[in-house]
Design a protein around this motif. Structure first.
Motif: not given
Length: 690
Positions: A287-291, A333-339, A343-344
């Motif tokens: 969710t945070e990555a798509y904020r 968590y940080s790895q997924l969010l940062g990845t 990418k975006f």
């Protein structure tokens, strides 16, 4: 009546006086308790049995349901099978081939391991197990009826295992009454089936219900083919591949372009070492990555495989094994969010308008010319075309384009008029002018959307540019102030040489900008794009400590509601970060002594109330970072130009030129797309040039 009441009291006291006895529970009761934890509904049975089939090395698994699994669940696989002597142990409690010692619980490499599933299921159903190993000439079977085990007997069957579960919960009616309709239970079982099928694309899966084949999925070496079979080709066409590795932890898979989203999070598939899992922290990272990329209430789509050493996770958290515990959850968590964010940032997320014939949607130009000779067909197609156009461009009734060459060679970096209500007029480090320093309103000027614009005859100016007639242009702008006309002449006169190829642009209904880029045509939402530009400028200025604050000569007391006052008080430091200088003033009042200069176009008290209302509407106290992001989004929205504000050609070009300075120019902070792109190939297809 009194005698009976005395008797009842006496019996009650007698029971209380007697010490309760400790008794060993029977195996049947123990298994029913375990069944209550493991077997919630038919979907739970499907999950446990299919996992066993996968652990047995099956390359083909068939699932058959009747009445949503309430009457029958049959699982057939071609795995290694169970030896005849092990059949009684297979349905016994806490008997398994997957664990040997206690330490194995912390390095589990199989899907099942607890040894409770078959015992629990057979306790609350009429259970039949048939199996054959490659070393046996025939198969063997065993029946268990509500926990009562029968004898092992030979039977005819292929290598592998077949399990039939009939009349689930027939001997536990209390549990059975909580089940839903057959269709609902079938839906839950189907969702479980999909997760397992997605986790193991190299296995052929079949699901049948009520005599119908719902899924027949061949084994696939390409994971996207399995995803397409389950989620649809439209989703697959929007997937973005992601991959990262940090030590022994790997993340690989796909997330969807923001133009594909869902109203719930059920299309977020996470797999850990081949095991389907649910994890709130990882879903929060998604969710945070798509904020800022998705509208409020929309959820991202993801198909992600996580891999890490079994020793670093605990899968023995819950009997259903859907929840796991990570040794370093924060790091993951940080790895997924940062990845995902990285990418975006390196992906063009501009919404492209695609040919919809493949998806089965209406194609406005699909009928052949001969078919359009029929008046009824023509009328129908015209109405369909109108409906299609309104769906493509909500709010637009018609579009009239300027003639060829309108707006050519418009400069990108036009001088902007400094104004206290012009947020884009300031650059980092500029001093915010006070209201007294702002230029006075002059005849012919109109203020709107935070940009100062001159009300001139735009059509005449377009004609003058096309004809190269400077005198006509002067006549068209005769109503301008002398200093403004000089500025326009300097800025708009076609330059003799330019390093830029400025995109030609026009405004449609005072809300959309139509321009061309190197690959086709772009339609821009002026408010959404300006909102994104201001939002990113705010973030940079706050991070650098250079956000301009307009201080009040006399602080103002602002009366708020109880909820608003509490929210502002709790977030006082965050308000200071975004430029609101507030402090408690007793009761539900706060004292406002400063506000962001960017919001000078609205009254400071109104701005504070908007910010307080934003916090209250969030429903719960979010973490400071989320609160800060929400305040920045609100401020950017208030400061940005609005739909309906007319823009001068210079202002259009300035807005478009700043688009490329944003990290994410594709969406506004609230997740709405800022632009739609029609590729040149798409335009050619729609106009039948290809």
């Amino acid at each position: 009546m009194s005698d009976r009441r005395s008797s009842e009291v006496g019996i009650s006291q007698g029971v209380m006086d007697e010490a309760p006895r400790i008794r060993r529970l029977s195996a049947s009761v123990i298994n029913k308790i375990a069944a209550g934890e493991v077997v919630e509904r038919p979907a739970s049975v499907v999950k446990e049995l299919v996992e066993n089939s996968l652990d047995a090395g099956a390359s083909r698994i068939e699932v058959l349901l009747e009445a949503g699994g309430l009457e029958l669940i049959r699982i057939v696989d071609d795995g290694g099978g169970i030896a005849p002597d092990d059949l009684p142990l297979a349905v016994a409690s806490h008997a398994t081939s997957k664990l040997r010692e206690a330490d194995d619980l912390f390095r589990v490499r199989t899907l099942g391991f607890r040894g409770e599933a078959l015992a629990s299921i057979s306790e609350v159903s009429r259970f039949l197990l048939r199996s054959r190993t490659a070393n046996e000439a025939s198969g063997y079977e065993i029946e268990v009826n509500g926990g009562t085990m029968g004898e092992v007997a030979p039977c005819a069957c292929a290598v592998g295992t077949t399990i039939e579960v009939r009349d689930l919960f027939f001997n536990t009616p209390v549990r059975k009454k909580f089940l839903r309709t057959a269709q609902t239970e079938a839906s839950h079982a189907s969702e479980t089936f999909l997760r397992l099928a997605l986790a193991s694309p190299n296995v052929r899966f079949t699901l049948r219900h009520g005599g119908r084949t719902l899924y027949d999925l061949p084994a696939e070496s390409n994971w996207t083919e399995r995803i397409a079979a389950l989620a649809g080709r439209e989703v697959v066409d929007c997937l973005i591949g992601v991959q990262s590795r940090d030590g022994d932890t790997g993340i690989a898979g796909y997330v969807a372009d923001p133009r594909q989203s869902r109203s719930n999070n059920r299309m977020q598939y996470l797999f850990l070492n081949g095991r389907p899992i649910r994890d709130k922290a990882l879903q929060h990272a998604l969710t945070e990555a798509y904020r800022g990329l998705l509208m409020t209430g929309r959820h991202p789509i993801a198909f992600l495989r996580l891999s890490m050493p079994p020793e670093s996770i605990d899968v023995n958290v819950h009997p259903t094994k859907m929840e796991v515990r990570f040794q370093e959850s924060g790091k993951l968590y940080s790895q997924l969010l940062g990845t995902l964010r990285q990418k975006f940032l390196t992906t063009d997320l501009t919404v492209a308008v695609r040919d919809r014939r493949e998806s089965g949607a209406f194609d406005p130009f699909s009928d052949r010319p001969e078919a359009l000779q029929d008046p009824g067909t023509v009328e129908r197609r015209q109405q369909e075309l109108v409906d299609w156009a309104r769906g493509q461009f909500p709010g637009i009734e018609s579009v009239s384009a300027p003639r060829e060459g309108v707006g050519r060679e418009l400069p990108l970096d036009f001088p902007r008029v400094p104004s206290h209500d012009c947020p884009v007029a300031y650059q980092p480090g500029d001093r915010s002018p006070s209201a007294s320093e702002a230029p006075a309103e002059e005849e012919g000027y109109a203020s709107g959307g935070g940009l100062r614009m001159h009300a001139f005859n735009r059509e005449s100016v377009f004609d003058a540019w096309n004809q190269g007639d400077a005198g006509a242009a002067d006549k068209a702008t005769a109503g301008e102030a002398p200093h403004e006309r000089t500025r326009r002449d300097d800025a708009h006169g076609p330059p003799k040489s330019s390093r830029h190829s400025a995109p030609r642009a026009m405004q449609v209904h005072n809300r959309y900008l139509v321009a061309e880029d190197e690959g086709g045509m772009v339609i821009i939402d002026q408010h959404a794009l300006h909102e994104r530009i201001i939002y990113e400028q705010l973030r940079v200025r706050i991070a650098g400590g250079s956000l301009e604050i307009q201080r009040l000569l006399v602080p103002e007391a602002v009366e708020l509601t109880g909820d608003e006052a509490a929210a502002v008080g709790a977030a006082q430091d965050l308000f200071r970060q975004v430029g609101f200088l507030v402090e408690p003033f007793g009761g539900n009042a706060v004292l406002l002594s400063g506000y962001p200069a960017l919001l000078a176009r609205i009254h400071p008290i109104e701005a504070l109330r908007e910010a307080a209302d934003h916090l209250v509407r969030s429903g719960k106290a979010p973490d400071p970072r989320v609160t800060l992001e929400g305040l920045l989004s609100m401020m950017a929205c208030k400061a940005a130009i609005k739909a309906g504000d007319p823009l001068t050609p210079e202002e259009m070009e300035s807005l478009i030129s700043q688009r490329h300075l944003c990290d994410d120019a594709h969406h506004c902070p609230h997740g709405r797309p800022t632009s739609l792109r029609f590729s040149r190939d798409e335009l050619d297809r729609r106009f039948k040039r290809t």
